[in-house]
Design an enzyme around this catalytic site. Structure first.
Site, PDB file in Angstrom:
ATOM      1  N   TYR A  81       8.016  18.127-113.862  1.00  0.00           N
ATOM      2  CA  TYR A  81       9.411  18.590-113.419  1.00  0.00           C
ATOM      3  C   TYR A  81       9.622  19.780-112.723  1.00  0.00           C
ATOM      4  O   TYR A  81       9.313  20.885-113.253  1.00  0.00           O
ATOM      5  CB  TYR A  81      10.319  18.699-114.948  1.00  0.00           C
ATOM      6  CG  TYR A  81      11.685  18.803-114.772  1.00  0.00           C
ATOM      7  CD1 TYR A  81      12.408  18.812-113.772  1.00  0.00           C
ATOM      8  CD2 TYR A  81      12.566  18.908-115.936  1.00  0.00           C
ATOM      9  CE1 TYR A  81      13.756  18.710-113.425  1.00  0.00           C
ATOM     10  CE2 TYR A  81      13.998  18.999-115.894  1.00  0.00           C
ATOM     11  CZ  TYR A  81      14.378  19.097-114.760  1.00  0.00           C
ATOM     12  OH  TYR A  81      15.867  19.259-114.616  1.00  0.00           O
ATOM     13  N   LYS A 131       9.400  14.966-110.154  1.00  0.00           N
ATOM     14  CA  LYS A 131      10.816  15.355-110.259  1.00  0.00           C
ATOM     15  C   LYS A 131      11.315  16.259-109.422  1.00  0.00           C
ATOM     16  O   LYS A 131      11.008  17.647-109.986  1.00  0.00           O
ATOM     17  CB  LYS A 131      11.651  14.886-111.459  1.00  0.00           C
ATOM     18  CG  LYS A 131      13.187  14.974-111.357  1.00  0.00           C
ATOM     19  CD  LYS A 131      14.033  15.228-112.538  1.00  0.00           C
ATOM     20  CE  LYS A 131      15.402  15.509-112.514  1.00  0.00           C
ATOM     21  NZ  LYS A 131      16.217  15.310-113.768  1.00  0.00           N
TER      22      LYS A 131
END
Length: 297
Positions: free
Chosen positions: A137, A165
């Site tokens: 992330y 992400k």
């Protein structure tokens, strides 16, 4: 490896925000499955993971796994930790919990790590997570650690590090990562900056992981199909004209509060955000009502 639309899903609370209300999860998951989303990202930013106790965190993940059942929805369990041991323990728990397909990891987010320390941290998580794939992330607004495209390529060398992400909003680095790296030598790129979604998919990102898909799953999947699978630019632009105002509105307010307010407007209440986060103002709710008016319910 998966591609397409991952819906970042909220954590449902009781009316006072003091306890979980897991009964609210099933209708949301049913809608996402009906829309043919690729999967759900549980207990990420949209899921308010920083406000959860360890027991609540695991309970929410288990509840989403149960709601998905045997349907073709990938479950990505999100977590972050302020030390390596805590992250390893959570990764081990996820590896032992049936129904989780991947983990999404945000590194320590109080004191900025060096890139070398980040690599050490992620190698430890990789060792602990068994056969699960890892989504890194990339959210430098929280971690203070923005990655260059070269650094993204370095992280791809860590075992199990299959996805990123990217919520950095840094278009040049994203373009470099996607367009100047062979697919087998980089992490699959999932865009996480909502208003950059169209551009990211057009340049070759493998998918998108966003809260907008919890609000407008049918339209989110239709955008991916038109832009990536069918390469129908005209149709994709028409769909984006509906999704962009939602994305821009959510980015202009507290994100978890915005997603929950939008779902409430659509008849899928998930309860309030947990204090000290505040609900949206009446004016912001009115703006949201306007931009979700055409969303398929």
């Amino acid at each position: 490896m998966f591609r397409g639309v991952l819906a970042a899903v909220p954590t449902p609370f009781s009316a006072d925000g003091l306890s979980l209300d897991l009964s609210k999860i099933q209708p949301l998951v049913d809608r996402l499955a009906d829309a043919n989303c690729t999967g759900v990202v549980v207990t990420g930013t949209t899921g308010e993971f920083t406000s959860l106790t360890p027991e609540e965190h695991k309970a929410v993940i288990r509840a989403y796994v149960a709601a998905v059942g045997d349907r073709p929805l990938n479950v990505v369990a999100g977590f972050g930790a302020l030390n390596t041991r805590a992250a390893e323990e959570m990764a081990q728990w996820c590896a032992q919990t049936r129904g989780i397909d991947a983990i999404m990891v945000v590194p320590p987010f109080y004191e900025r790590l060096s890139f070398e320390a980040l690599q050490f941290f992620l190698c430890a998580v990789s060792t602990a997570c068994g056969s699960l794939d890892i989504v890194y992330y990339h959210v430098p607004s929280a971690t203070g650690l923005p990655l260059t495209a070269d650094q993204m390529r370095e992280l791809a060398k860590i075992p199990r590090m299959r996805y990123i992400k990217d919520t950095s909003g840094n278009a040049p680095h994203a373009i470099d990562h996607v367009c100047n790296t062979a697919a087998g030598q980089r992490m699959a790129h999932f865009n996480g900056t909502d208003t950059f979604t169209f551009a990211a998919l057009a340049m070759g990102a493998e998918g998108v992981a966003w809260g907008v898909a919890s609000v407008a799953p049918y339209e989110s999947v239709a955008l991916y199909q038109a832009l990536v699978e069918e390469q129908d630019l005209k149709q994709a632009k028409e769909i984006w004209s509906l999704l962009y105002p939602i994305a821009a509105c959510l980015e202009s307010v507290n994100y978890p509060a915005g997603v929950k307010a939008a779902l409430d407007v659509l008849g899928l209440p998930m309860g309030p955000v947990r204090a000290p986060t505040l609900p949206l103002s009446g004016d912001d709710v009115a703006r949201l009502k306007g931009v979700v008016a055409r969303v398929k319910k």
